[in-house]
Scaffold this active site. Structure first.
Site, PDB file in Angstrom:
ATOM      1  N   PRO A 339      -9.159   1.017  12.295  1.00  0.00           N
ATOM      2  CG  PRO A 339      -7.568   0.069  10.890  1.00  0.00           C
ATOM      3  CD  PRO A 339      -8.906  -0.196  11.488  1.00  0.00           C
ATOM      4  CG  ASP A 528     -12.030   0.887   8.489  1.00  0.00           C
ATOM      5  OD1 ASP A 528     -10.860   0.500   8.670  1.00  0.00           O
ATOM      6  OD2 ASP A 528     -13.023   0.187   8.753  1.00  0.00           O
ATOM      7  CG  HIS A 529      -5.116   3.073   6.798  1.00  0.00           C
ATOM      8  ND1 HIS A 529      -5.058   2.855   5.434  1.00  0.00           N
ATOM      9  CD2 HIS A 529      -4.003   3.786   7.103  1.00  0.00           C
ATOM     10  CE1 HIS A 529      -3.968   3.399   4.945  1.00  0.00           C
ATOM     11  NE2 HIS A 529      -3.301   3.974   5.938  1.00  0.00           N
ATOM     12  NE  ARG A 530     -11.154  -2.373   9.718  1.00  0.00           N
ATOM     13  CZ  ARG A 530     -12.257  -2.840  10.300  1.00  0.00           C
ATOM     14  NH1 ARG A 530     -12.231  -4.019  10.926  1.00  0.00           N
ATOM     15  NH2 ARG A 530     -13.370  -2.147  10.278  1.00  0.00           N
ATOM     16  CB  VAL A 532     -10.239   4.215   2.645  1.00  0.00           C
ATOM     17  CG1 VAL A 532      -9.882   5.391   1.734  1.00  0.00           C
ATOM     18  CG2 VAL A 532     -11.725   3.904   2.551  1.00  0.00           C
TER      19      VAL A 532
END
Length: 557
Positions: A339, A528-530, A532
């Site tokens: 994401p 990568d919002h998973r 960071v």
């Protein structure tokens, strides 16, 4: 004489098939061992396939543009009794291993036409006979030796295990071992700067300078053909020229590669369009000049119908395979797996511009071109050490996040074949000029398609410079399985609020704030919002900005 078959070797690690882009020989041609006979493009690189024999080409068993599975017979040779014994399968196995080693070492750029290949063979035959010993050299070094008239067997290799490099060939030629020619690398656009107007190819300049060749060999009136004797172009570009019915030697260009004129697909298409328009105008003028009531000739009717067909031309289709397909699959995997969130900010870098200007001449004295990118890489690595989640990898199968301890930064380079990402290893252990020299070398060889697979692997973070073509902000796609990528916009003067000492005229308490023109660098950080969080991305970017705005702080890193 005996007939020997040669199967397409595995020209890359685990590659199952390759596109036979271009034959470099024809039936009846005499070839020597290790002489390139074909150019093959895989999903990783464009490589030359060398002949395993001394002999004569008997038959070509694959068509240009055909996808050939590894292990299929592509060519047969007539060889003498002195050919290696032990069965064709053993000879082919050895050749496949050698071809794989050479292809992994260095993929050759595809810039030779059939005419240049023939002239190279003539030069090679006129050169002294090669030595009897086995010569270890990549295809690009062999091509350069043929162009410079150098006996490859007489060159002393400086590479690992005596391997001959392009630099060895040039040094040998300059020392009197061949006819050295002036060369110029591909034109570079400095990192973070917009290309000048002279580097942009518009339709107006293309139509004004474009030339063309009719079937009879003469260009239509109003169109000027360049008429060069030699032109460098990728095989795909040559196929486009053939499809459009134009000669690449007639396509106008100001771009040089290795001292020779270089054209790309866009220039070929622009030139072909100019030729078509000129032909259509001539046909229209001829029609208007016809006396009323006169019946058009069959040739004129054909010209009119051809012009009508051109005006309603079918859409062009381009095969989706090779490097382009690999890039697409990688982007798709990244976009639909991680994401993406993009954080935008801007650095005011007047001090960096001044520092780089001061050091640029010093770097040039050491034969190093100093751009802004080495400063950015140093700032990025310093920030990564403080924010390690941006230098990581999410291993979903193991349910763990790996925080990397090495700092290998990929640099995205736009090439004719698509986006290549060579990696600068151990940036934290290298000085500014060492990074600059390595970046310049990797970028140049990426454009020439001569990078090895290893040089595009092992990255932990990527920097992409869309500002080189005039961009400001973007949403770059992460180079999966990395967890972040930093995009650089164009360095330009923009309005910025800065403290200005006005001598107390406006404010007795000290400097006042004013809007002034300042050099700014837009930054676009995708994460990568998973792995960071947005706050971590902002803090990382703030640290990069601090270091770029105060370049003297990089001395402490």
């Amino acid at each position: 004489m005996a007939t020997k078959e040669f199967k397409l070797p595995d020209v890359g690690e685990g590659v199952a098939e390759g596109e036979l882009v271009n034959w470099l020989v024809s039936p009846g041609d005499t070839v020597t061992e290790d002489q390139p006979v074909a150019e093959v493009e895989t999903d990783k690189a464009l490589v030359e396939v060398p002949s395993p024999y001394d002999g004569t080409v008997k038959e070509l068993l694959a068509e240009e543009g055909e996808m050939v599975p590894v292990g299929d017979v592509i060519i047969t040779f007539e060889v003498g009794e002195e050919a290696p014994e032990g069965g064709s399968e053993e000879a082919e196995a050895g050749t496949e291993a050698e071809a794989e080693a050479e292809s992994e070492s260095e993929a050759a750029p595809a810039e030779e036409s059939a005419e240049s290949a023939e002239s190279a063979e003539s030069a090679e035959s006129a050169a002294p006979a090669p030595g009897s010993g086995r010569v270890f050299a990549p295809p690009s070094a062999r091509r350069l030796a043929r162009e410079l008239g150098v006996d490859i067997g007489a060159v002393q290799g400086s590479g690992q295990s005596g391997r001959i490099t392009e630099a060895d060939v040039r040094e040998h030629a300059e020392s009197g071992g061949g006819e050295a020619s002036e060369s110029a690398g591909p034109k570079d656009v400095e990192v973070g700067t917009r290309p000048s107007a002279t580097t942009k190819r518009g339709e107006e300049s293309a139509s004004a300078a474009a030339g063309g060749a009719e079937e009879g060999g003469a260009a239509p009136s109003g169109v000027e053909a360049a008429g060069r004797d030699r032109t460098l172009a990728a095989p795909a570009t040559r196929r486009v020229a053939e499809e459009e019915g134009v000669d690449v030697d007639d396509v106008p260009t100001d771009e040089l590669r290795e001292g020779e004129a270089f054209v790309d697909e866009a220039q070929v298409r622009q030139y072909a369009d100019a030729v078509k328009r000129a032909k259509a105008a001539e046909a229209e003028a001829a029609t208007e000049a016809e006396p009323s009531g006169a019946e058009p000739s069959a040739a004129e009717s054909g010209a009119e119908s051809g012009a009508a067909a051109e005006s309603g031309a079918e859409p062009e289709t381009i095969p989706y395979r090779g490097v382009r397909r690999t890039i697409g699959e990688q982007m798709q995997q990244s976009k639909y797996t991680a994401p993406h969130v993009t954080h935008h900010d801007t650095a005011t870098i007047d001090d960096l511009v001044e520092t780089r200007t001061e050091l640029k001449e010093r770097a040039a004295e050491r034969d190093v071109k100093l751009t802004y990118l080495p400063f950015v890489l140093k700032a990025v690595v310093a920030a990564l050490k403080e924010h390690r989640h941006l230098n990581s990898e999410l291993r979903e199968d193991d349910d763990e996040i790996v925080l990397k301890s090495e700092y290998n930064v990929g640099i995205a380079v736009a090439t004719d074949a698509g986006l290549m990402v060579p990696v600068v290893d151990d940036v934290d252990q290298k000085g500014l000029l060492e990074i600059a020299a390595e970046v310049n070398d990797l970028a140049s060889r990426a454009r020439d398609r001569s990078l090895s697979r290893e040089e595009m692997q092992g990255g932990t973070f990527t920097v992409t410079n869309f500002g080189a073509v005039g961009g400001e902000y973007a949403t770059p796609i992460i180079n999966y399985p990395e967890t972040a990528i930093l995009g650089l916009g164009a360095i330009e003067k923009r309005p910025a609020v800065k403290e200005v000492d006005d001598g107390g005229f406006m404010d007795d308490d000290g400097p006042s704030e004013q809007v002034v023109p300042a050099h700014t660098l837009p930054l676009s950080l995708s994460i990568d919002h998973r792995v960071v969080d947005g706050a971590d991305a902002a803090r990382f970017t703030n640290r990069v900005i601090e270091l770029l705005e105060n370049p003297q702080l990089l001395l402490l890193e």
